[in-house]
Design a protein around this motif. Structure first.
Motif, PDB file in Angstrom:
ATOM      1  N   CYS A  21     -82.552 -18.448 -10.935  1.00  0.00           N
ATOM      2  CA  CYS A  21     -83.341 -19.641 -11.066  1.00  0.00           C
ATOM      3  C   CYS A  21     -83.626 -20.209  -9.664  1.00  0.00           C
ATOM      4  O   CYS A  21     -82.832 -20.044  -8.745  1.00  0.00           O
ATOM      5  CB  CYS A  21     -82.620 -20.560 -12.000  1.00  0.00           C
ATOM      6  SG  CYS A  21     -82.144 -22.147 -11.537  1.00  0.00           S
ATOM      7  N   THR A  22     -84.741 -20.841  -9.527  1.00  0.00           N
ATOM      8  CA  THR A  22     -85.211 -21.303  -8.227  1.00  0.00           C
ATOM      9  C   THR A  22     -84.294 -22.354  -7.618  1.00  0.00           C
ATOM     10  O   THR A  22     -84.069 -22.365  -6.405  1.00  0.00           O
ATOM     11  CB  THR A  22     -86.633 -21.877  -8.366  1.00  0.00           C
ATOM     12  OG1 THR A  22     -87.453 -20.893  -8.964  1.00  0.00           O
ATOM     13  CG2 THR A  22     -87.197 -22.257  -7.022  1.00  0.00           C
ATOM     14  N   SER A  23     -83.733 -23.227  -8.419  1.00  0.00           N
ATOM     15  CA  SER A  23     -82.892 -24.298  -7.874  1.00  0.00           C
ATOM     16  C   SER A  23     -81.629 -23.737  -7.219  1.00  0.00           C
ATOM     17  O   SER A  23     -81.174 -24.257  -6.193  1.00  0.00           O
ATOM     18  CB  SER A  23     -82.518 -25.294  -8.961  1.00  0.00           C
ATOM     19  OG  SER A  23     -81.776 -24.669  -9.983  1.00  0.00           O
ATOM     20  N   HIS A  24     -81.071 -22.665  -7.753  1.00  0.00           N
ATOM     21  CA  HIS A  24     -79.886 -22.051  -7.148  1.00  0.00           C
ATOM     22  C   HIS A  24     -80.231 -21.412  -5.807  1.00  0.00           C
ATOM     23  O   HIS A  24     -79.466 -21.509  -4.844  1.00  0.00           O
ATOM     24  CB  HIS A  24     -79.284 -21.004  -8.091  1.00  0.00           C
ATOM     25  CG  HIS A  24     -78.689 -21.586  -9.316  1.00  0.00           C
ATOM     26  ND1 HIS A  24     -77.330 -21.745  -9.484  1.00  0.00           N
ATOM     27  CD2 HIS A  24     -79.257 -22.068 -10.439  1.00  0.00           C
ATOM     28  CE1 HIS A  24     -77.089 -22.291 -10.652  1.00  0.00           C
ATOM     29  NE2 HIS A  24     -78.253 -22.505 -11.257  1.00  0.00           N
TER      30      HIS A  24
ATOM     31  N   GLU B 200     -82.753 -22.264  -3.818  1.00  0.00           N
ATOM     32  CA  GLU B 200     -83.046 -23.334  -2.869  1.00  0.00           C
ATOM     33  C   GLU B 200     -81.772 -24.021  -2.396  1.00  0.00           C
ATOM     34  O   GLU B 200     -81.649 -24.394  -1.239  1.00  0.00           O
ATOM     35  CB  GLU B 200     -84.001 -24.352  -3.493  1.00  0.00           C
ATOM     36  CG  GLU B 200     -85.396 -23.820  -3.696  1.00  0.00           C
ATOM     37  CD  GLU B 200     -86.063 -23.434  -2.387  1.00  0.00           C
ATOM     38  OE1 GLU B 200     -85.812 -24.086  -1.353  1.00  0.00           O
ATOM     39  OE2 GLU B 200     -86.840 -22.469  -2.392  1.00  0.00           O
TER      40      GLU B 200
END
Length: 85
Positions: free
Chosen positions: A1-4, A6
């Motif tokens: 997932c993108t949040s991880h 980032e």
């Protein structure tokens, strides 16, 4: 997932100023950059213990402790001795 991804990028940029924008902390040689990254990864996984947010600063386990690789928090001296063996 993108949040991880980032969050991981932010952690790396915070610890390693070589990856921060507009700084003088750069590596002229690729070997120096590789060594700095290796030291960061080892320190982050074995020595650095993050705090939980909102729970009065309770300490979490290191990633190496969570994976079952080590039983206790390592000091920088312990890490150095493990590398030099």
């Amino acid at each position: 997932c993108t949040s991880h991804v980032e969050r991981n990028n932010l952690t790396v940029r915070t610890f390693l100023k070589r990856f921060n924008r507009l700084t003088l902390g750069f590596s002229k040689k690729l070997e120096n950059l590789e060594a700095a990254i290796a030291m960061f990864v080892a320190f982050y996984n074995y020595c650095w213990r993050p705090r939980e947010k909102g729970k009065s600063g309770r300490l979490k386990v290191t990633p190496a402790m969570a994976a079952g690789l080590v039983g206790e928090l390592w000091s920088v001296e312990d890490l150095f001795n493990a590398v030099m063996q």
